[in-house]
Motif scaffolding. Structure first.
Motif, mmCIF file in Angstrom:
data_model
loop_
_atom_site.group_PDB
_atom_site.id
_atom_site.type_symbol
_atom_site.label_atom_id
_atom_site.label_comp_id
_atom_site.label_asym_id
_atom_site.label_seq_id
_atom_site.Cartn_x
_atom_site.Cartn_y
_atom_site.Cartn_z
ATOM 1 N N VAL A 1 0.852 -1.271 0.056
ATOM 2 C CA VAL A 1 0.110 0.036 -0.157
ATOM 3 C C VAL A 1 0.820 1.265 -0.093
ATOM 4 O O VAL A 1 0.522 2.398 -0.783
ATOM 5 N N HIS A 2 1.854 1.386 0.694
ATOM 6 C CA HIS A 2 3.037 2.144 1.009
ATOM 7 C C HIS A 2 3.498 2.716 -0.482
ATOM 8 O O HIS A 2 3.403 3.544 -1.060
ATOM 9 N N MET A 3 3.774 1.600 -1.143
ATOM 10 C CA MET A 3 4.544 1.800 -2.530
ATOM 11 C C MET A 3 3.632 2.159 -3.552
ATOM 12 O O MET A 3 3.983 3.308 -4.277
ATOM 13 N N LEU A 4 2.214 1.744 -3.352
ATOM 14 C CA LEU A 4 1.289 2.207 -4.305
ATOM 15 C C LEU A 4 0.858 3.848 -4.430
ATOM 16 O O LEU A 4 0.779 4.425 -5.137
ATOM 17 N N ARG A 5 0.747 4.010 -2.929
ATOM 18 C CA ARG A 5 0.514 5.637 -2.758
ATOM 19 C C ARG A 5 1.663 6.416 -2.932
ATOM 20 O O ARG A 5 1.339 7.659 -3.143
ATOM 21 N N ASN A 6 2.805 6.205 -2.455
ATOM 22 C CA ASN A 6 4.126 7.051 -2.523
ATOM 23 C C ASN A 6 4.903 6.828 -3.643
ATOM 24 O O ASN A 6 5.761 8.008 -3.949
ATOM 25 N N HIS A 7 5.032 5.866 -4.364
ATOM 26 C CA HIS A 7 6.186 5.513 -5.293
ATOM 27 C C HIS A 7 5.724 5.229 -6.585
ATOM 28 O O HIS A 7 6.615 5.404 -7.630
ATOM 29 N N ALA A 8 4.727 4.760 -6.840
ATOM 30 C CA ALA A 8 4.124 4.210 -8.452
ATOM 31 C C ALA A 8 3.654 5.348 -8.890
ATOM 32 O O ALA A 8 2.741 6.128 -8.298
ATOM 33 N N PRO A 9 4.078 5.447 -10.345
ATOM 34 C CA PRO A 9 3.461 6.711 -11.141
ATOM 35 C C PRO A 9 1.977 6.408 -11.184
ATOM 36 O O PRO A 9 1.506 5.452 -11.280
ATOM 37 N N GLN A 10 1.128 7.533 -11.023
ATOM 38 C CA GLN A 10 -0.199 7.368 -11.229
ATOM 39 C C GLN A 10 -0.839 6.835 -12.694
ATOM 40 O O GLN A 10 -1.778 6.042 -12.347
#
Length: 85
Positions: A24-33
Motif C-alpha cells: 500500500v505504501h509503495m502504491l501511494r507514494n512511489h508508483a506513477p499514477q
C-alpha cells in the motif's frame, strides 16, 4: 537480521513494514499514477481491483458522504482510471 517482525523494506525510501502495508505504501507514494489501474480522487488511495476500490469508498465516513453527494450515488464520479487502461 531481525527487524521486529517487519520482513519487508521499501527500496525507494527504506521504510520497513509487513508485506501488505508496504505494498500500500509503495502504491501511494512511489508508483506513477498512470501505472496504477484505479485511484481515488478524494485521497491518495490506489488499487488494481474495482472491488478493493468500492470497499475503500464504503469504509470511510468522509468518502461515504462524498459519494452520497454525487448524482445518483455514482461511484464513477470519484473513481479515476489511469490513462493507459
Amino acid at each position: 537480521m531481525y527487524n521486529g517482525g517487519l520482513a519487508y523494506i521499501c527500496n525507494h525510501c527504506e521504510k520497513d513494514d509487513c508485506k501488505g502495508r508496504l505494498v500500500v505504501h509503495m502504491l501511494r507514494n512511489h508508483a506513477p499514477q498512470d501505472r496504477i489501474r484505479l485511484y481515488c480522487t478524494l485521497c491518495r488511495f490506489r488499487c488494481e481491483a474495482r472491488d478493493d476500490y468500492i470497499k475503500h469508498l464504503t469504509k470511510y465516513a468522509g468518502h461515504v458522504q462524498a459519494v452520497r453527494s454525487t448524482p445518483n450515488d455514482d461511484l464513477n464520479q470519484v473513481l479515476m482510471k489511469a490513462g493507459n487502461n
